[in-house]
Design an enzyme around this catalytic site. Sequence first.
Site, PDB file in Angstrom:
ATOM      1  N   ARG A  87       0.798  -1.235   0.000  1.00  0.00           N
ATOM      2  CA  ARG A  87       0.000   0.000   0.000  1.00  0.00           C
ATOM      3  C   ARG A  87       0.824   1.275   0.000  1.00  0.00           C
ATOM      4  NH1 ARG A  87      -2.432  -3.935   2.603  1.00  0.00           N
ATOM      5  NH2 ARG A  87      -4.636  -4.322   2.158  1.00  0.00           N
ATOM      6  N   HIS A 112      -1.021  -2.569  -4.438  1.00  0.00           N
ATOM      7  CA  HIS A 112      -0.524  -3.503  -5.449  1.00  0.00           C
ATOM      8  C   HIS A 112      -0.545  -2.945  -6.872  1.00  0.00           C
ATOM      9  CE1 HIS A 112      -0.081  -6.387  -2.372  1.00  0.00           C
ATOM     10  NE2 HIS A 112      -1.245  -7.003  -2.430  1.00  0.00           N
ATOM     11  N   HIS A 186       2.855 -12.878  -5.715  1.00  0.00           N
ATOM     12  CA  HIS A 186       1.706 -13.005  -4.823  1.00  0.00           C
ATOM     13  C   HIS A 186       1.067 -14.397  -4.852  1.00  0.00           C
ATOM     14  CE1 HIS A 186      -1.684 -11.671  -2.415  1.00  0.00           C
ATOM     15  NE2 HIS A 186      -1.264 -10.426  -2.425  1.00  0.00           N
ATOM     16  N   TYR A 188      -0.440 -17.741  -3.561  1.00  0.00           N
ATOM     17  CA  TYR A 188      -1.059 -18.265  -2.341  1.00  0.00           C
ATOM     18  C   TYR A 188      -0.683 -19.740  -2.247  1.00  0.00           C
ATOM     19  CZ  TYR A 188      -4.401 -14.300  -2.178  1.00  0.00           C
ATOM     20  OH  TYR A 188      -4.992 -13.072  -2.111  1.00  0.00           O
ATOM     21  N   GLN A 295       5.941  -9.701   3.444  1.00  0.00           N
ATOM     22  CA  GLN A 295       4.560  -9.559   3.904  1.00  0.00           C
ATOM     23  C   GLN A 295       4.015 -10.963   4.123  1.00  0.00           C
ATOM     24  OE1 GLN A 295       2.993  -6.534   4.244  1.00  0.00           O
ATOM     25  NE2 GLN A 295       0.832  -7.045   4.456  1.00  0.00           N
ATOM     26  N   GLU A 323       5.183 -12.526   0.685  1.00  0.00           N
ATOM     27  CA  GLU A 323       5.543 -11.605  -0.393  1.00  0.00           C
ATOM     28  C   GLU A 323       6.814 -10.866   0.000  1.00  0.00           C
ATOM     29  OE1 GLU A 323       1.817  -9.231  -0.919  1.00  0.00           O
ATOM     30  OE2 GLU A 323       1.040 -10.845   0.307  1.00  0.00           O
TER      31      GLU A 323
END
Length: 359
Positions: A87, A112, A186, A188, A295, A323
Amino acid sequence: MKSSNLVAVTRRSFGATPDGTHVDIYTITNAAGVEMRAINYGGIITSLKVPDRSGQRDDVVLGFDSVDGYLKAPPYFGAIVGRYGNRIANGRFTLEGEIFELATNDGPNHLHGGVKGFDKVVWAARPIEGTRGAGVEFTRTSPDGEEGYPGNLNTTVTYTVTDDNELVVEYRATADRATPVNLTQHTYFNLAGDGSGDILGHELMLDADHYTLVDETLIPTGEIAAVEGTPFDFRRRTAIGARIDLPHVQLRHAKGYDHNFVLSRRGDGLHHAADVFEPRTGRTLSIDTTEPGVQFYSGNFLDGTIAGKAGHLYGFRNGFCLETQHFPDSPNHAHFPSTIVKPGQMYSSKTVFRFGIRN
Ligand code: GLA
């Protein structure tokens, strides 16, 4: 199409975007049983198959079987995130005396890369071969003014699968005007397998003594806090779910973990960031990076409304992201490591994801 050592790369069609641009899928396979697929839309890793302790291969990343799922703008599944991962407060920053206004797409903030970030564009792609493996290279020029950012940014991201069951992600970029850059990946993960439920039993180790505190919109307050004595202390391997629901204000802001951890072993080259162990399957993931932060996001915004591969509904905390990155909102915090890339400089960043098994 090409092969190096024992790693092979093939390409086939994965459909097209609504404007008719072709999307290709690259399949990269090594001799030890790792198979990764990635598409040139968003540089998205669509599947990653790795063996468990009994030799069974499962796909350990969330995603979709066809391009349509990705076109519906899922929450960055598998994608390259840019120009700025994470952000930027109110989508605003000052650089060299000028105020820049970015697209805001997460409440009041920029997230992002904006409305149409690097995850939602088609990249040029080609298979590559290195000494330790093979993979795919994505390139793209982000034009001056895209999502509000200054300058043209030439970007190259490579994914290399090695014989040692590593996925090596390398980022490079150059700009013709000073601009913030913070590229990340990113994916998952669910090391028990895509669609196998929540990730709370995964045991996580983060090589971080500190993390950056955030407000209720997940913007850093500027304070770098010690993890000691908090649910953010992952210096010893701990189940993700062990403390996630404790009444801690930082967990409340993010509905779980969604925080930047300040890596302790920072140096010039690669340093250790994280280890993950999934006890049922024995799968492990170890992450090294050149970045100062990571992150850790525990999938708190997944709510069971997205139907992914084989119709799997991705429920609350069914995947986690690690991340590697510079800190969120760095352009507005002078004491955070700088994310500004100037003309003549080369932005370069590298992260290694190593897969294994443990009994
Ligand atoms: C990142 C952010 C999260 C969330 C996810 C995607 O991890 O930090 O807050 O936006 O991406 O939903």
